[in-house]
Write a protein that holds these residues in place. Sequence first.
Motif, PDB file in Angstrom:
ATOM      1  N   ARG A  26       0.829  -1.197   0.000  1.00  0.00           N
ATOM      2  CA  ARG A  26       0.000   0.000   0.000  1.00  0.00           C
ATOM      3  C   ARG A  26       0.860   1.243   0.000  1.00  0.00           C
ATOM      4  NH1 ARG A  26      -4.475  -0.994   4.608  1.00  0.00           N
ATOM      5  NH2 ARG A  26      -5.416   0.770   3.549  1.00  0.00           N
ATOM      6  N   ASP A  27       0.405   2.287  -0.591  1.00  0.00           N
ATOM      7  CA  ASP A  27       1.032   3.609  -0.571  1.00  0.00           C
ATOM      8  C   ASP A  27       2.441   3.567  -1.122  1.00  0.00           C
ATOM      9  OD1 ASP A  27       1.143   6.316   1.875  1.00  0.00           O
ATOM     10  OD2 ASP A  27       1.916   6.157  -0.150  1.00  0.00           O
ATOM     11  N   ARG A  28       2.580   3.891  -2.408  1.00  0.00           N
ATOM     12  CA  ARG A  28       3.878   3.808  -3.068  1.00  0.00           C
ATOM     13  C   ARG A  28       4.818   4.943  -2.672  1.00  0.00           C
ATOM     14  NH1 ARG A  28       4.369   4.190  -8.236  1.00  0.00           N
ATOM     15  NH2 ARG A  28       6.113   2.720  -8.315  1.00  0.00           N
ATOM     16  N   ASN A  29       4.379   5.806  -1.805  1.00  0.00           N
ATOM     17  CA  ASN A  29       5.269   6.846  -1.319  1.00  0.00           C
ATOM     18  C   ASN A  29       6.301   6.218  -0.407  1.00  0.00           C
ATOM     19  OD1 ASN A  29       6.505   9.095  -0.075  1.00  0.00           O
ATOM     20  ND2 ASN A  29       4.917   9.123   1.475  1.00  0.00           N
ATOM     21  N   CYS A  30       7.420   5.834  -0.950  1.00  0.00           N
ATOM     22  CA  CYS A  30       8.514   5.224  -0.220  1.00  0.00           C
ATOM     23  C   CYS A  30       8.128   3.881   0.391  1.00  0.00           C
ATOM     24  CB  CYS A  30       9.075   6.140   0.871  1.00  0.00           C
ATOM     25  SG  CYS A  30      10.629   5.507   1.577  1.00  0.00           S
ATOM     26  N   SER A  94       5.446   0.732   4.043  1.00  0.00           N
ATOM     27  CA  SER A  94       5.241   1.738   3.000  1.00  0.00           C
ATOM     28  C   SER A  94       4.551   2.952   3.599  1.00  0.00           C
ATOM     29  CB  SER A  94       4.404   1.167   1.844  1.00  0.00           C
ATOM     30  OG  SER A  94       3.084   0.904   2.260  1.00  0.00           O
ATOM     31  N   GLY A  95       4.647   4.070   2.858  1.00  0.00           N
ATOM     32  CA  GLY A  95       4.009   5.291   3.315  1.00  0.00           C
ATOM     33  C   GLY A  95       4.855   6.057   4.299  1.00  0.00           C
ATOM     34  N   ARG A  96       5.899   6.704   3.803  1.00  0.00           N
ATOM     35  CA  ARG A  96       6.796   7.484   4.661  1.00  0.00           C
ATOM     36  C   ARG A  96       6.001   8.611   5.314  1.00  0.00           C
ATOM     37  NH1 ARG A  96      10.216   8.904   7.831  1.00  0.00           N
ATOM     38  NH2 ARG A  96      12.364   9.550   7.385  1.00  0.00           N
ATOM     39  N   VAL A  97       6.140   8.723   6.619  1.00  0.00           N
ATOM     40  CA  VAL A  97       5.395   9.716   7.389  1.00  0.00           C
ATOM     41  C   VAL A  97       6.220  10.998   7.509  1.00  0.00           C
ATOM     42  CG1 VAL A  97       4.334  10.171   9.633  1.00  0.00           C
ATOM     43  CG2 VAL A  97       4.222   7.890   8.648  1.00  0.00           C
ATOM     44  N   HIS A  98       5.583  12.092   7.619  1.00  0.00           N
ATOM     45  CA  HIS A  98       6.154  13.415   7.891  1.00  0.00           C
ATOM     46  C   HIS A  98       6.831  14.043   6.676  1.00  0.00           C
ATOM     47  CE1 HIS A  98       5.140  12.664  11.975  1.00  0.00           C
ATOM     48  NE2 HIS A  98       6.085  11.767  12.164  1.00  0.00           N
ATOM     49  N   GLU A  99       7.813  13.366   6.094  1.00  0.00           N
ATOM     50  CA  GLU A  99       8.565  13.957   4.993  1.00  0.00           C
ATOM     51  C   GLU A  99       8.554  13.007   3.813  1.00  0.00           C
ATOM     52  OE1 GLU A  99      12.519  15.142   5.979  1.00  0.00           O
ATOM     53  OE2 GLU A  99      12.966  15.883   3.980  1.00  0.00           O
TER      54      GLU A  99
END
Length: 131
Positions: A26-30, A94-99
Amino acid sequence: QGQMMESGGGSVQAGGSLRLSCRNRRDRNCMGWFRQVPGQGREGVATIDPDGRSNYADSVKGRFTISDDTADNILYLQMYDLKPEDTAIYYCASGRVHEQTRAACAAVVGGDVSVTDFTFWGQGTQVTVSA
């Protein structure tokens, strides 16, 4: 979407190979793979950003490869030339938080991370490498 779930762990001899899979990615952001030995911190092993740029801890460079199957939402970690020091529980996240930047995705490899650094985590799969 279901919970992220790792598979592919097991016991191998030094020099052997394993491929870990993380389904329901889930969430390809990192996205990344992390490992933890009981009593120690959770170490960043490899990450990959939405553009496919990968980052590796020095200890696994040249031996491990992270990849993302965008069609089936599966994150992989191919591990070659395994060493006893690779023994750990391996987690996908997955899903880098904050930055949510390329630098932030790279920054988590090689050091300890907190579970709060990523939104989604799998339950872990054991990798044991014997000498």
